[in-house]
Design a protein around this motif. Structure first.
Motif, short mmCIF file in Angstrom:
data_model
loop_
_atom_site.label_atom_id
_atom_site.label_comp_id
_atom_site.label_asym_id
_atom_site.label_seq_id
_atom_site.Cartn_x
_atom_site.Cartn_y
_atom_site.Cartn_z
N THR A 395 0.84 -1.18 0.00
CA THR A 395 0.00 0.00 0.00
C THR A 395 0.88 1.23 0.00
OG1 THR A 395 -1.68 -1.17 1.25
CG2 THR A 395 -1.80 1.24 1.28
N PRO A 396 0.60 2.24 -0.81
CA PRO A 396 1.48 3.40 -0.89
C PRO A 396 1.51 4.17 0.41
CG PRO A 396 -0.58 3.83 -2.04
CD PRO A 396 -0.57 2.39 -1.69
N ALA A 397 2.71 4.70 0.74
CA ALA A 397 2.82 5.55 1.92
C ALA A 397 2.20 6.90 1.61
CB ALA A 397 4.29 5.71 2.30
N ALA A 398 2.06 7.75 2.65
CA ALA A 398 1.50 9.08 2.43
C ALA A 398 2.39 9.84 1.45
CB ALA A 398 1.41 9.81 3.76
N VAL A 399 1.76 10.55 0.53
CA VAL A 399 2.49 11.25 -0.52
C VAL A 399 2.15 12.72 -0.47
CG1 VAL A 399 2.87 11.42 -3.01
CG2 VAL A 399 2.41 9.20 -1.97
N SER A 400 3.15 13.58 -0.66
CA SER A 400 2.91 15.01 -0.77
C SER A 400 3.15 15.43 -2.21
CB SER A 400 3.85 15.79 0.16
OG SER A 400 3.71 17.17 -0.06
N GLY A 401 2.08 15.84 -2.88
CA GLY A 401 2.19 16.23 -4.28
C GLY A 401 2.23 17.72 -4.49
N ALA A 402 2.54 18.49 -3.44
CA ALA A 402 2.55 19.95 -3.55
C ALA A 402 3.51 20.39 -4.65
CB ALA A 402 2.95 20.55 -2.21
N GLY A 403 3.02 21.23 -5.54
CA GLY A 403 3.85 21.78 -6.60
C GLY A 403 4.01 20.91 -7.82
N VAL A 404 3.31 19.77 -7.87
CA VAL A 404 3.44 18.85 -9.01
C VAL A 404 2.15 18.88 -9.83
CG1 VAL A 404 3.88 16.47 -9.73
CG2 VAL A 404 4.96 17.37 -7.65
N ASP A 405 2.27 19.21 -11.13
CA ASP A 405 1.14 19.23 -12.05
C ASP A 405 1.05 17.91 -12.80
OD1 ASP A 405 0.75 21.83 -11.26
OD2 ASP A 405 1.65 22.73 -13.05
N VAL A 406 -0.17 17.37 -12.90
CA VAL A 406 -0.36 16.07 -13.55
C VAL A 406 -1.61 16.11 -14.43
CG1 VAL A 406 -0.50 13.57 -13.20
CG2 VAL A 406 0.54 15.01 -11.44
N ALA A 407 -1.50 15.54 -15.62
CA ALA A 407 -2.67 15.31 -16.48
C ALA A 407 -3.05 13.84 -16.34
CB ALA A 407 -2.35 15.66 -17.92
N VAL A 408 -4.35 13.53 -16.33
CA VAL A 408 -4.81 12.16 -16.09
C VAL A 408 -5.59 11.66 -17.30
CG1 VAL A 408 -6.19 10.66 -14.60
CG2 VAL A 408 -4.94 12.58 -13.61
N TYR A 409 -5.27 10.45 -17.76
CA TYR A 409 -5.95 9.84 -18.91
C TYR A 409 -6.47 8.46 -18.50
CZ TYR A 409 -3.65 13.48 -21.61
OH TYR A 409 -3.23 14.69 -22.10
N ASN A 410 -7.66 8.16 -18.92
CA ASN A 410 -8.24 6.84 -18.68
C ASN A 410 -7.85 5.91 -19.82
OD1 ASN A 410 -9.75 4.60 -18.08
ND2 ASN A 410 -11.72 5.65 -17.99
N GLY A 411 -6.99 4.94 -19.51
CA GLY A 411 -6.53 4.01 -20.54
C GLY A 411 -7.34 2.73 -20.57
N ALA A 438 -7.66 8.24 -22.90
CA ALA A 438 -6.41 7.99 -23.62
C ALA A 438 -6.70 7.55 -25.05
CB ALA A 438 -5.60 6.92 -22.89
N THR A 439 -5.69 7.71 -25.92
CA THR A 439 -5.84 7.31 -27.33
C THR A 439 -6.18 5.84 -27.44
OG1 THR A 439 -4.22 9.00 -27.94
CG2 THR A 439 -4.70 7.30 -29.57
N ALA A 440 -5.49 5.00 -26.66
CA ALA A 440 -5.79 3.57 -26.61
C ALA A 440 -6.38 3.23 -25.25
CB ALA A 440 -4.51 2.76 -26.83
N GLN A 441 -7.39 2.35 -25.23
CA GLN A 441 -8.07 2.01 -23.99
C GLN A 441 -7.85 0.54 -23.61
OE1 GLN A 441 -11.90 4.05 -25.45
NE2 GLN A 441 -11.99 4.34 -23.22
N ASP A 442 -6.67 0.04 -23.96
CA ASP A 442 -6.36 -1.35 -23.65
C ASP A 442 -5.12 -1.47 -22.76
OD1 ASP A 442 -4.52 -0.45 -25.45
OD2 ASP A 442 -4.75 -2.11 -26.88
N HIS A 443 -4.85 -0.43 -21.98
CA HIS A 443 -3.67 -0.45 -21.10
C HIS A 443 -3.89 -1.42 -19.95
CE1 HIS A 443 -1.26 3.04 -22.63
NE2 HIS A 443 -2.43 3.30 -23.20
N THR A 444 -2.92 -2.31 -19.76
CA THR A 444 -3.00 -3.26 -18.64
C THR A 444 -2.48 -2.63 -17.36
OG1 THR A 444 -2.71 -5.12 -20.16
CG2 THR A 444 -2.31 -5.53 -17.82
#
Length: 526
Positions: A395-411, A438-444
């Motif tokens: 399970t991922p530990a606590a993460v601080s994403g302050a200052g990080v820009d991210v674009a999200v795509y559904n694959g 996302a362009t392709a929707q078959d990402h595993t």
């Protein structure tokens, strides 16, 4: 001739104890009191003082005990035997969920305030679920429109039998199950637990008299009207508009005047129940301001408790004055700005209201996870710093994403996965610049793509998605392509995809009201 007496001379008279002689005020001539004498006098004074203090404490305790007994005698509890056997499990959170029901029952003198037939079936006009976060510094009230189409689970009738499940039934019908003049709080609680998947810890029913008394004890509540209101607006069946009840603008109301304010539906906005909910939320916010300004202390709360308990119906867990006041005291550290009001995600379905999904599930998932309206952790638990290298299988530990820009795509072809991933990132402090398919929707597997010089930030993003792969690309910035592995993890967490901590849906958050908002803001819908 000198006569000599054989009698001895009388000894000198000893000075009176205390340093003075008799009642003539003259000083005695004897020795001063000894240290033993002084100790005895001091001991007598201490015993006297202790006896007086003990007597005062006994009197005070007797008075407080009498007051608590008097308050206890005013509290009515409802039958917990009417609660469902199939309830949501109690969570590990130390937060609490309190269901507040405004009853328009006309019994016990309520008809004098609200009009109508005193023998009519009890109904619920106003209902909200208050979530007190585990840190006891944040709270969120979710209003449930009375016309919302819901599933009413089996409920207990007065004769001891149980109803069947009712599909697509108006929410306020739950309170009327059994057709009693007092209503059915247990059935409403069952329905709310079915709707939200959240266990209700306490239920409080307030009638007209209790509501009016509360507003009088605090010295009135500040409200605001967007326009003048007449008698016809309160009673649409009138032939004429009648007398002016409220002038446009800010004013202070109490008693029946306060009750009229929260009951008004027509003459403002589109005259809908949704618009009335907004004004009711503004009213409760103003009431909280008054209570907080007076101070949340036992001394200040006792008059409130005395007024409220005369007309309260509560669950057994709040069935004494001590329990009620103790619960109120537990809320003293919640700041007004951190007390929010929202409405269950809804849309019109003909003349009724339908629940909007997945927004509603996401809202209740955030509350179960003790996430605030902006996605912050309000569980009261400290988060730990992330390790230097995440383990994909853990399970991922606590993460601080302050200052990080991210674009999200559904694959994948899983609907809503992009929004879910974006919510997770937002909850950890990342800035989501957008979501898309996302362009392709078959990402595993989930893929984190990054441009030159962005590897360190990309690794931080990958910690949110265990097993994510990193890939250097020619374009600048960071993007996440969610794969089927993430969809499977999300689905296995809970069948309703509701257990992952998220921020509230944007439409819900944007319509929220804080308890410290101006009473004249955002009052009408339509």
């Amino acid at each position: 001739m000198t006569v000599t007496s054989n009698r001895r001379a009388a000894p000198p008279r000893r000075r009176a104890r205390g340093g003075t002689a008799g009642g003539d005020g003259s000083r005695g001539t004897g020795p001063r009191p000894t240290a033993r004498d002084r100790r005895r006098r001091r001991a007598r004074r201490i015993r006297l003082g202790f006896t007086l203090c003990l007597s005062l404490l006994v009197l005070a305790a007797a008075g407080a005990g009498w007051l608590y007994l008097r308050l206890d005698g005013s509290i009515t509890t409802f039958d917990s035997g009417g609660l469902s056997d199939n309830r949501p499990a109690a969570g590990s959170s130390k937060g609490e969920n309190v269901l507040v029901i405004g009853s328009d029952s006309r019994t016990d003198g309520n008809a004098a305030l609200g009009g109508g037939d005193k023998n009519a079936v009890g109904r619920s006009d106003t209902t909200f679920l208050l979530h007190v976060y585990a840190d006891h510094r944040h709270a969120l009230a979710v209003s449930i429109p009375r016309d919302t189409l819901v599933t009413i689970p089996p409920c207990k009738l007065p004769n001891g039998s149980w109803t069947g499940t009712q599909q697509d039934t108006m929410f306020n019908a739950a309170f009327s199950v059994g057709s009693t003049d007092k209503g059915n709080p247990a059935c409403t609680q069952n329905t709310v637990e079915k709707l939200t998947g959240m266990r209700v810890d306490h239920t409080v029913v307030v009638d007209f008299k209790g509501f009016a008394s509360l507003t009088q004890v605090v010295g009135g509540v500040k409200v605001c009207l967007p326009n003048d209101i007449y008698e016809k607006d309160l009673s649409p069946g009138r032939a004429t508009r009648g007398q002016l009840l409220f002038r446009k603008g800010e004013q202070t109301v109490s008693g029946k005047k306060a009750l009229d304010y929260v009951r008004i539906r027509h003459g403002i906005g589109d005259g809908s129940d949704i618009g009335r909910i907004k004004r009711q939320q503004a009213f409760v916010a103003s009431l909280l301001k008054e209570v907080k300004s007076n101070g949340l202390t036992p001394t200040k709360l006792l008059p409130l408790a005395e007024a409220a308990t005369r007309s309260l119906t509560v669950d057994a867990g709040l069935g004494s004055a001590e329990k009620l006041i103790s619960f109120a005291m537990s809320l003293k550290d919640i700041d007004l700005h951190n007390t929010k009001f929202v409405t269950l995600p809804w849309r019109y379905e003909g003349a009724r209201v339908a629940v909007v999904q997945p927004d509603a599930d996401e809202l209740f998932a955030a509350l179960r996870a003790d996430r605030t309206i902006d996605g912050k952790n309000a569980s009261g638990k400290k988060t730990t710093s992330p390790g230097p290298s995440p383990s994909p299988s853990s399970t991922p530990a606590a993460v601080s994403g302050a200052g990080v820009d991210v674009a999200v795509y559904n694959g994948t072809t899983v609907t809503g996965l992009g929004a879910r991933g974006a919510a997770e990132l937002t909850a950890d402090g990342f800035t989501v610049t957008g979501t898309a398919t996302a362009t392709a929707q078959d990402h595993t597997a989930t893929l984190v793509e990054y441009g030159a010089g962005e590897e360190s930030r990309a690794e931080t993003v990958a910690k949110v998605f265990p097993g994510a792969e990193l890939e250097l690309v020619t374009s600048a910035g960071i993007s996440v392509v969610l794969g089927q592995s993430y969809a499977d993890t999300a689905a296995s967490t809970t069948s309703s995809a509701a257990a992952t901590p998220t921020a509230l849906p944007t439409e819900v958050a944007d319509g929220a009201r804080s308890a410290d908002d101006n009473p004249c803001s955002n009052l009408a819908y339509g």
